[in-house]
Design an enzyme around this catalytic site. Sequence first.
Site, PDB file in Angstrom:
ATOM      1  N   LYS A  99       0.767  -1.285   0.174  1.00 16.28           N
ATOM      2  CA  LYS A  99       0.000   0.007   0.213  1.00 16.28           C
ATOM      3  C   LYS A  99       0.826   1.310  -0.006  1.00 16.28           C
ATOM      4  CE  LYS A  99      -4.093  -2.129   0.311  1.00 16.28           C
ATOM      5  NZ  LYS A  99      -4.971  -1.713  -0.861  1.00 16.28           N
ATOM      6  N   GLU A 121     -10.070   5.117   3.107  1.00 18.56           N
ATOM      7  CA  GLU A 121     -10.862   4.257   3.670  1.00 18.56           C
ATOM      8  C   GLU A 121     -10.082   3.176   4.039  1.00 18.56           C
ATOM      9  OE1 GLU A 121      -9.674   2.406   0.342  1.00 18.56           O
ATOM     10  OE2 GLU A 121     -10.605   4.614   0.289  1.00 18.56           O
ATOM     11  N   SER A 388       1.592  -9.685  -0.977  1.00 18.31           N
ATOM     12  CA  SER A 388       1.453  -8.269  -0.699  1.00 18.31           C
ATOM     13  C   SER A 388       1.520  -7.724   0.611  1.00 18.31           C
ATOM     14  CB  SER A 388      -0.093  -8.069  -1.195  1.00 18.31           C
ATOM     15  OG  SER A 388      -0.871  -8.905  -0.373  1.00 18.31           O
TER      16      SER A 388
END
Length: 407
Positions: A99, A121, A388
Amino acid sequence: MARSRNSSAAPKLPDADGHFGPYGGRYVAETLMPAILELERAWAKLRREARFKRELHEWLVSYAGRPTRLHFARRLTERLGGARVYLKREDLLHTGAHKINNTIGQALVARRLGKRRLIAETGAGQHGVATATVAALFGMPCEIFMGAEDVRRQSLNVFRMKLLGAQVRVVESGARTLKDAMNEALRDWIATVTDTFYVIGTVAGPHPYPLMVRELQSVIGIEARRQILKAVGKLPTAAVACIGGGSNAMGLFHAFRNDRRVALVGVEAAGHGLETGAHAASLTAGQPGVLHGNLTYLLQDETGQIREAHSISAGLDYPGVGPEHAYLRDSGRATYVTATDDEAVEALALLASTEGIIPALESAHAIAHVMRAAPRMKRSDVLLVCLSGRGDKDMSTVASHMGFTLE
């Protein structure tokens, strides 16, 4: 609406209105259109500007920790037999997930646009942590919207966000998960659009977000393509990644989309099983519809009402998916499969015990597919998997699922 599975691969860019085939677009309140169009113009310029690209690269290297390693999972490969498994270690980045690639880029865009406040969010909390991190880094106030159910599941990440100086807005509406958090973030943005920048965490939302997030995450695949060629002397047989909204998958897939011999495999959350209805497999069991500013595959009932999604993984617990994934599905360029909660936990435990790597529950869905696929493949085959994120945030959930109680 759907295109034939024999049609050509998706175009490199969406059209002028942000469509990948029939999917994508801009379905937003009139109040937001000026901000959306301003962002579109800014991104069209910045994505080509040498100074912006240099600044982004410098932060990714010096702060986030790029390039990430490519790891040959030797013991996992031996355990499974068949294809060799390589892991693209996005879990080694600062904050523990991919991210940060996106939030650094969007924060730099926000500063160029003179926006003083960031909102986001989050489901699993990793995007919230990454947004709070760059807000602290650049001295910007930050509010994170998170469903109450996800706050309960991801209390560690909630504390991390608060420690980083962000305000966490707990959302009690709906199923109290990611969809509801995104609804509230959009409402806030409508009311504060003049000085607020909405950092969307995945390849969804109104154009240009699916394009912008894909391009910011494409560093994953660019590095991985170079690394796998160096490691094995050829491209992988398949590139595999978990799919919620789909940013880590698109980040990996994009570098291989014109390599027709490389299969692109996205793994959705089957939750308690597709037959139960308690899942988050929008591409596998959904229908096209509009949600959060874009047309894509959604979980919905016969009247078009959005159904609640379920996954043990808070980051995959979303009833939609990025529009480019919808187009890749219909074009046949990518294949989308599923893994259940039980399979994801089993995969997490296997990777931990064979490689000493504890993946996030999201990433464990991709490993679950590898556990099924690798034994049926040849030793000469190569599976490239995007890991990830790391699993620290999920230990309480995993322990509970396995029948353990953490003190």
